[in-house]
Design a protein around this motif. Structure first.
Motif, mmCIF file in Angstrom:
data_model
loop_
_atom_site.group_PDB
_atom_site.id
_atom_site.type_symbol
_atom_site.label_atom_id
_atom_site.label_comp_id
_atom_site.label_asym_id
_atom_site.label_seq_id
_atom_site.Cartn_x
_atom_site.Cartn_y
_atom_site.Cartn_z
ATOM 1 N N GLN A 1 0.065 112.508 -29.720
ATOM 2 C CA GLN A 1 1.008 111.965 -28.727
ATOM 3 C C GLN A 1 2.247 111.389 -29.425
ATOM 4 O O GLN A 1 3.371 111.524 -28.944
ATOM 5 N N THR A 2 2.047 110.761 -30.578
ATOM 6 C CA THR A 2 3.159 110.192 -31.343
ATOM 7 C C THR A 2 4.125 111.286 -31.786
ATOM 8 O O THR A 2 5.350 111.160 -31.635
ATOM 9 N N LEU A 3 3.577 112.377 -32.321
ATOM 10 C CA LEU A 3 4.421 113.486 -32.772
ATOM 11 C C LEU A 3 5.098 114.181 -31.593
ATOM 12 O O LEU A 3 6.236 114.651 -31.711
ATOM 13 N N GLU A 4 4.400 114.217 -30.468
ATOM 14 C CA GLU A 4 4.972 114.798 -29.247
ATOM 15 C C GLU A 4 6.212 114.005 -28.823
ATOM 16 O O GLU A 4 7.271 114.578 -28.538
ATOM 17 N N HIS B 1 17.857 116.349 -45.291
ATOM 18 C CA HIS B 1 16.596 115.792 -44.797
ATOM 19 C C HIS B 1 16.674 114.268 -44.665
ATOM 20 O O HIS B 1 17.468 113.613 -45.337
ATOM 21 N N TYR B 2 15.835 113.743 -43.781
ATOM 22 C CA TYR B 2 15.759 112.310 -43.521
ATOM 23 C C TYR B 2 14.295 111.923 -43.415
ATOM 24 O O TYR B 2 13.443 112.750 -43.069
ATOM 25 N N VAL B 3 14.007 110.640 -43.686
ATOM 26 C CA VAL B 3 12.636 110.137 -43.570
ATOM 27 C C VAL B 3 12.552 109.198 -42.364
ATOM 28 O O VAL B 3 13.391 108.309 -42.216
ATOM 29 N N HIS B 4 11.558 109.426 -41.506
ATOM 30 C CA HIS B 4 11.345 108.593 -40.319
ATOM 31 C C HIS B 4 9.928 108.024 -40.373
ATOM 32 O O HIS B 4 8.959 108.775 -40.511
ATOM 33 N N THR B 5 9.813 106.715 -40.256
ATOM 34 C CA THR B 5 8.500 106.076 -40.157
ATOM 35 C C THR B 5 8.323 105.601 -38.728
ATOM 36 O O THR B 5 9.175 104.870 -38.203
ATOM 37 N N VAL B 6 7.259 106.044 -38.061
ATOM 38 C CA VAL B 6 7.049 105.696 -36.649
ATOM 39 C C VAL B 6 5.663 105.089 -36.446
ATOM 40 O O VAL B 6 4.711 105.418 -37.153
ATOM 41 N N SER B 7 5.574 104.178 -35.477
ATOM 42 C CA SER B 7 4.290 103.547 -35.159
ATOM 43 C C SER B 7 3.457 104.492 -34.305
ATOM 44 O O SER B 7 3.973 105.157 -33.404
ATOM 45 N N GLU B 8 2.170 104.543 -34.605
ATOM 46 C CA GLU B 8 1.273 105.399 -33.830
ATOM 47 C C GLU B 8 1.121 104.865 -32.417
ATOM 48 O O GLU B 8 0.951 103.662 -32.212
ATOM 49 N N LEU B 9 1.214 105.764 -31.457
ATOM 50 C CA LEU B 9 1.016 105.389 -30.049
ATOM 51 C C LEU B 9 -0.475 105.495 -29.751
ATOM 52 O O LEU B 9 -1.293 104.949 -30.445
#
Length: 304
Positions: free
Chosen positions: A232-235, A219-227
């Motif tokens: 839509q971000t998860l898409e 497993h890996y951890v990803h931090t992403v900025s909300e679009l």
């Protein structure tokens, strides 16, 4: 032996969900419960016919339902011929979400697998109103929603969306971990942030516990900025990393709840392009009863 419930309205969308289920569990011993619900309009006026060619309308609709289920089972057996799989059919005069809730409780269902769109498809915005109702009513069983045109892909890349604000139990995470281990999948823990900032002490603790639970799974951890929105971000994340299955826990203020409440204009692009595993929040009562069941089963095996 897995007990899996699959609602069907005999549409191609419903068949696609059945198709996915047969391939996902091809190497597992399972009993599949195929469910069709019907709610015929019963004429109340004395001027309207209650009979068609001498047959009561309710009986005619029930017969159509039962015949449809038998044809579906025959179609599955003809295509897959899998000795690991057995089938039960349930035809019920009830609303779908209510019947699913009852069957989950009565038969100890482990998973519900459903198509994300009704026969008409008119109400498809997030994932179809029937699926959303099922998720809200069946609070003790995970639901796997399969998009209309999705063709089975072995789920070797799984995303688990979380904000780390809640402590997860092993019972809640077991559906995710089971599927990941079944296919030796990589789990990508994805955290959506409106603005990137360090985790709080509580969030870091919950992340550490989550990683401990996933110890046997890559497993890996990803931090992403909300679009524009969480959906839509998860898409976008799912497309970029070629994710085959998206999993989320459903609880108050969770990503799942936020997505179902997003303004329609923000989520019209999100039509659940990949299968979505919605894991229910388990109360302490649910967890203790689950442990009791496990202990009882171990006791029975010991005596045998």
């Amino acid at each position: 032996m897995q007990r899996i419930l699959i609602p069907t309205d005999f549409s191609e969308n419903a068949w696609n969900a059945i198709d996915y289920a047969m391939q996902l569990f091809r190497n597992k011993r399972c009993t599949f419960y195929l469910l069709n619900t019907y709610t015929p309009v019963i004429p109340s006026s004395r001027f309207m016919a209650k009979m068609i060619d001498g047959v009561r309308i309710v009986d005619a609709v029930r017969d159509t339902s039962e015949r449809g289920l038998q044809k579906t089972v025959a179609r599955i057996k003809d295509k897959y011929r899998n000795p690991n799989h057995s089938f039960e059919t349930i035809s019920s005069f009830n609303l779908l979400a209510e019947e699913v809730k009852d069957i989950v409780a009565s038969f100890g269902i482990h998973l519900v697998i459903t198509g994300t769109k009704g026969a008409s498809g008119a109400d498809e915005v997030f994932m179809g109103s029937n699926t959303v109702r099922m998720i809200k009513s069946a609070k003790k069983c995970p639901i796997l929603a399969i998009p209309h045109h999705f063709e089975f892909v072995t789920p070797t890349e799984i995303a688990f969306a979380t904000d780390f604000t809640r402590f997860y139990t092993t019972s809640e995470l077991s559906p995710l971990i089971e599927i990941a281990k079944m296919f030796r999948a990589t789990v990508r823990i994805v955290h959506v942030q409106y603005s990137i900032k360090a985790l709080t002490e509580l969030q870091q603790f919950n992340l550490n516990m989550l990683r401990r639970y996933l110890g046997g799974v890559e497993h890996y951890v990803h931090t992403v900025s909300e679009l524009n929105s969480i959906s839509q971000t998860l898409e976008m994340f799912s497309q970029e990393l070629d994710i085959h299955l998206l999993a989320m826990l459903n609880y108050q203020h969770s990503y799942m709840e936020k997505m179902t409440r997003e303004p329609i204009v923000k989520r019209t692009a999100f039509h659940t392009q990949i299968p979505l595993l919605v894991i229910p929040e388990l109360s302490m009562e649910g967890i203790s009863s689950e442990k009791e069941e496990e202990e009882e089963e171990q006791s029975i095996q010991a005596h045998n």
